[in-house]
Scaffold this motif. Sequence first.
Motif, mmCIF file in Angstrom:
data_model
loop_
_atom_site.group_PDB
_atom_site.id
_atom_site.type_symbol
_atom_site.label_atom_id
_atom_site.label_comp_id
_atom_site.label_asym_id
_atom_site.label_seq_id
_atom_site.Cartn_x
_atom_site.Cartn_y
_atom_site.Cartn_z
ATOM 1 N N SER A 20 0.837 -1.164 0.064
ATOM 2 C CA SER A 20 0.064 0.050 0.138
ATOM 3 C C SER A 20 0.826 1.276 -0.032
ATOM 4 C CB SER A 20 -0.864 0.096 1.258
ATOM 5 O OG SER A 20 -1.804 -1.062 1.293
ATOM 6 N N CYS A 21 2.113 1.089 0.593
ATOM 7 C CA CYS A 21 3.009 2.027 0.595
ATOM 8 C C CYS A 21 4.252 1.564 0.790
ATOM 9 C CB CYS A 21 2.551 2.872 2.023
ATOM 10 S SG CYS A 21 3.900 4.467 2.382
ATOM 11 N N ARG A 45 5.105 -2.044 -12.388
ATOM 12 C CA ARG A 45 3.941 -2.117 -11.429
ATOM 13 C C ARG A 45 4.208 -1.577 -9.853
ATOM 14 N NH1 ARG A 45 4.500 -5.614 -7.292
ATOM 15 N NH2 ARG A 45 5.837 -7.214 -7.242
ATOM 16 N N LEU A 46 5.480 -1.186 -9.721
ATOM 17 C CA LEU A 46 5.916 -0.708 -8.230
ATOM 18 C C LEU A 46 6.228 0.759 -8.512
ATOM 19 C CD1 LEU A 46 8.361 -3.210 -7.247
ATOM 20 C CD2 LEU A 46 6.364 -2.916 -6.409
ATOM 21 N N GLN A 47 6.132 1.573 -9.733
ATOM 22 C CA GLN A 47 6.244 2.896 -9.693
ATOM 23 C C GLN A 47 4.954 3.764 -9.212
ATOM 24 O OE1 GLN A 47 7.271 3.570 -13.864
ATOM 25 N NE2 GLN A 47 9.090 2.621 -13.543
ATOM 26 N N VAL A 48 3.672 2.963 -9.039
ATOM 27 C CA VAL A 48 2.634 3.739 -8.782
ATOM 28 C C VAL A 48 2.425 3.857 -7.295
ATOM 29 C CG1 VAL A 48 1.622 3.297 -11.023
ATOM 30 C CG2 VAL A 48 1.308 1.607 -8.855
ATOM 31 N N PHE A 49 3.245 3.133 -6.266
ATOM 32 C CA PHE A 49 3.085 3.013 -4.981
ATOM 33 C C PHE A 49 3.572 4.208 -4.181
ATOM 34 C CE2 PHE A 49 2.695 -1.185 -6.592
ATOM 35 C CZ PHE A 49 1.453 -1.490 -6.032
ATOM 36 N N PRO A 50 2.871 4.819 -3.241
ATOM 37 C CA PRO A 50 3.437 6.158 -2.600
ATOM 38 C C PRO A 50 4.595 5.579 -1.643
ATOM 39 C CG PRO A 50 1.377 5.422 -1.539
ATOM 40 C CD PRO A 50 1.564 4.745 -2.833
ATOM 41 N N ILE A 65 11.855 7.959 -9.185
ATOM 42 C CA ILE A 65 10.550 7.785 -8.508
ATOM 43 C C ILE A 65 9.730 9.069 -8.467
ATOM 44 C CG2 ILE A 65 11.278 5.940 -7.194
ATOM 45 C CD1 ILE A 65 10.695 8.289 -4.778
ATOM 46 N N GLY A 66 10.086 10.136 -9.100
ATOM 47 C CA GLY A 66 9.316 11.147 -8.968
ATOM 48 C C GLY A 66 9.273 11.973 -7.714
ATOM 49 N N ARG A 67 8.367 12.421 -7.125
ATOM 50 C CA ARG A 67 8.454 12.846 -5.645
ATOM 51 C C ARG A 67 8.121 12.085 -4.678
ATOM 52 N NH1 ARG A 67 6.183 18.867 -4.661
ATOM 53 N NH2 ARG A 67 7.263 19.127 -2.929
ATOM 54 N N PRO A 68 8.735 11.747 -3.677
ATOM 55 C CA PRO A 68 8.219 11.159 -2.571
ATOM 56 C C PRO A 68 6.820 11.663 -1.922
ATOM 57 C CG PRO A 68 10.530 11.456 -2.339
ATOM 58 C CD PRO A 68 10.123 12.355 -3.257
ATOM 59 N N LEU A 69 6.191 10.987 -1.325
ATOM 60 C CA LEU A 69 4.838 11.385 -0.744
ATOM 61 C C LEU A 69 5.357 12.217 0.398
ATOM 62 C CD1 LEU A 69 1.815 11.290 -0.346
ATOM 63 C CD2 LEU A 69 2.232 9.303 0.884
ATOM 64 N N ALA A 70 6.374 11.832 1.238
ATOM 65 C CA ALA A 70 6.699 12.613 2.372
ATOM 66 C C ALA A 70 8.271 12.256 2.635
ATOM 67 C CB ALA A 70 5.601 12.233 3.640
#
Length: 93
Positions: A20-21, A45-50, A65-70
């Motif tokens: 989920s994260c 498939r793992l690129q979409v998870f926060p 990974i782009g930007r981390p959620l936090a």
Amino acid sequence: AGNGGEAIHVLTSPGKPDPSCILVDFLMPQVDGAELLRILGSYARLQVFPVIVLSAQPPQPLPWIGRPLAWFVKPIDWPTLLQSIAGVLVRTP
């Protein structure tokens, strides 16, 4: 997982449930957090998870990974970290 190598194995093994994260400590043994995220970024498939990062270092760009959620700088503010994780779990189907 206890280290970056185990995390790669768990997250990329067929038949394992999707996370989920992804909570990553940048100072892991075997494979550090930056390398772990670079490797995981090569799996579509793992690129979409926060991703939530824990680190002794200040936030840095992670282009794969782009930007981390936090991003939490140690010492960790545990109530805020738990609130971030709970927010991800609420948004995850």
